[in-house]
Design an enzyme around this catalytic site. Structure first.
Site, PDB file in Angstrom:
ATOM      1  CG  HIS A 282      -1.766   1.241   1.298  1.00 14.63           C
ATOM      2  ND1 HIS A 282      -2.926   1.349   0.578  1.00 14.63           N
ATOM      3  CD2 HIS A 282      -1.619   2.425   1.945  1.00 14.63           C
ATOM      4  CE1 HIS A 282      -3.464   2.537   0.796  1.00 14.63           C
ATOM      5  NE2 HIS A 282      -2.689   3.208   1.621  1.00 14.63           N
TER       6      HIS A 282
ATOM      7  CG  ASP B   5     -12.368   4.052   5.478  1.00 13.24           C
ATOM      8  OD1 ASP B   5     -11.866   4.828   6.306  1.00 13.24           O
ATOM      9  OD2 ASP B   5     -12.108   4.090   4.271  1.00 13.24           O
TER      10      ASP B   5
ATOM     11  NE  ARG C  35     -10.712  10.745   9.439  1.00 17.81           N
ATOM     12  CZ  ARG C  35      -9.880  10.009   8.699  1.00 17.81           C
ATOM     13  NH1 ARG C  35     -10.272   8.856   8.180  1.00 17.81           N
ATOM     14  NH2 ARG C  35      -8.649  10.409   8.474  1.00 17.81           N
TER      15      ARG C  35
ATOM     16  CB  SER D 259      -8.945   5.329   7.273  1.00 16.72           C
ATOM     17  OG  SER D 259      -9.230   5.381   5.920  1.00 16.72           O
TER      18      SER D 259
ATOM     19  CE  LYS E  14      -9.297   2.563   3.324  1.00 23.08           C
ATOM     20  NZ  LYS E  14      -9.355   3.895   2.768  1.00 23.08           N
TER      21      LYS E  14
HETATM   22  N1  URA Z   1      -6.253   7.472   2.920  1.00 22.18           N
HETATM   23  C1  URA Z   1      -7.177   6.675   3.477  1.00 22.18           C
HETATM   24  O1  URA Z   1      -7.498   5.609   2.946  1.00 22.18           O
HETATM   25  N2  URA Z   1      -7.763   7.083   4.627  1.00 22.18           N
HETATM   26  C2  URA Z   1      -7.451   8.240   5.257  1.00 22.18           C
HETATM   27  O2  URA Z   1      -7.997   8.536   6.296  1.00 22.18           O
HETATM   28  C3  URA Z   1      -6.483   9.061   4.662  1.00 22.18           C
HETATM   29  C4  URA Z   1      -5.897   8.653   3.484  1.00 22.18           C
END
Ligand code: URA
Length: 433
Positions: free
Chosen positions: A82, A161, A168, A183, A187
């Site tokens: 990632h 999320d 947010r 977050s 994932k």
């Molecule tokens: N990328 C994400 O997937 N989540 C966040 O909160 C910030 C950047």
């Protein structure tokens, strides 16, 4: 349990228990807790932070809010990667075929680009015919058969999320390290990999502008991942300038293919080999970073990684001939070369602005529903620490009209800052966590 008390407790800087955090996340996803209370809690987290225990509990509660992918039918240790996002970051297109060719099973869900950063799915979709809409059944089958599959995230993966991120975004609470970490890691955990390498970027073109914040984010994510029973590691890498030269979807695909052909830019090649080497080690296929890197270097020079990329393209409906013939990729109607009118040592580059110039040309999205133009973007040549001579080529602009190209030229000329003295560039790879 009263939501008011949990907001109060966090506001006072106290740690919430795992049960309390689960109560908040479940209640919010079900619609029992209103946005105004969840916003207040996010703001309390923004100012007071979270312990690693709390951040892990938050992440696991988010994972439990939706579907998870079970990769256990694919033999071997599944390793994901990632990147926190940047400008010209096409490393996934290089690293994933590299590690798949080295024997690491790759079953990856990727995202789309937003704002100044690009997304792997958009890049792959610039290959005519390539589809990222892969059913769960086919996803597992392709990973087992050819060792590599890349798909879009399904809507039911971590619904907490989606809801929390949107909140947010509207309440100035995006830039909270535990909330970002929760977050991202939720994932990754829901996507099912056993191990994950995180490329955490810092600098002007990154989400995290300075090294300290990036380090803190990387440590938090690695800690959460490892506490959740998976194996996480992170690289801290500079995004003070674009990675490679190409910014824009089909241009980045071409550069990724050139890199798999052994002819790529030095920075992209270096980072891809490092990330790939780490993934090979985490998959248990090499004993140390040096051995891991040697293994991916070998599949790069043998052509096996390029062949794996062609196999991936064909399996997902694309034309594998693109690897020999770039004219099969979308081509821009207007190509404009930009030459330097001054000279000096390249000291600083407005990396984020270059990403925004590419976005305004049509390579990216301002909002998620915007349409991408795969053929447009930039090839931007100056690198920090090199000497720019008057008359050197600064960039090639790939645009849909002369007017767009002229606007991009004017904007990109302001992105290069020159010094009279030599400049020492920062290393691309700063730390391993
Ligand atoms: N990328 C994400 O997937 N989540 C966040 O909160 C910030 C950047």
């Amino acid at each position: 349990m009263r939501v008011y008390d949990l907001i109060w407790k966090k506001r006072q800087g106290q740690a919430l228990t795992a049960d309390e955090i689960r109560y908040l996340i479940n209640g919010y996803v079900r619609g029992d807790i209103p946005d105004y209370q969840m916003s207040a809690w996010c703001m309390a987290v923004f100012f007071q932070g979270m312990s690693f225990e709390e951040a892990t509990a938050l992440t696991l509660a988010m994972v439990e809010s939706g579907d998870t992918v079970d990769l256990s039918s694919i033999p071997g240790i599944k390793v994901d990667k990632h990147s926190t996002g940047g400008v010209g970051d096409k490393t996934s297109l290089v690293v994933l075929p590299l590690v798949a060719a080295a024997g690491v099973p790759v079953a990856k869900m990727s995202g789309r680009g937003l704002g100044h950063t690009g997304g792997t799915l958009d890049k792959l979709e610039s290959i005519p015919g390539f589809s990222v809409a892969v059913s769960r059944e086919r996803f597992l089958k392709q990973a087992a058969e050819i060792g590599i599959v890349l798909a879009g995230q399904t809507a039911d993966l971590v619904p907490a999320d989606k809801k929390l991120y949107a909140l947010r975004d509207l309440t100035a609470t995006i830039e909270s390290i535990p909330l970002i970490a929760g977050s991202i890691v939720s994932k990754k955990l829901a996507s099912g990999a056993d191990a994950v390498v995180l490329d955490v970027k810092y600098g002007d073109g990154a989400f995290m502008k300075n090294l300290e914040d990036a380090r803190s984010l990387a440590r938090t994510m690695v800690e959460i991942g490892n506490r959740s029973g998976r194996h996480f590691r992170a690289l801290l890498t500079s995004m003070e300038q674009p990675l490679g030269l190409a910014i824009g979807n089909s241009l980045e695909v071409m550069e990724a293919i050139e890199t798999l052909q052994g002819k790529g830019p030095a920075d992209l090649t270096e980072l891809s080999l490092k990330l790939g080497g780490m993934m090979v080690v985490m998959a248990g296929l090499a004993d140390g970073l040096e051995a891991g890197e040697a293994r991916v270097r070998q599949v790069l020079s043998s052509g096996d990684a390029l062949a794996k990329f062609a196999q991936l393209v064909e399996a997902q409906g694309g034309n594998p001939e693109v690897i020999q013939d770039f004219s099969l990729l979308p081509q821009a109607g207007v190509v404009r070369s930009v030459w330097a009118e001054t000279e000096g040592w390249v000291e600083r580059i407005d990396c984020r602005e270059l990403g925004l110039i590419a976005m305004r040309l049509g390579a990216g999205r301002n909002r998620l529903e915007d349409r991408i133009h795969p053929e447009v973007g930039l090839r931007f040549f100056p690198k920090i620490g090199t000497y720019l001579h008057r008359g050197d080529m600064i960039a090639e602009i790939y645009a849909r009209s002369e007017a767009d190209a002229a606007a991009a030229e004017e904007q990109l000329r302001t992105c290069i800052h020159l010094a009279a003295q030599p400049v020492q560039p920062e290393p691309l790879i700063k730390e391993i966590i």
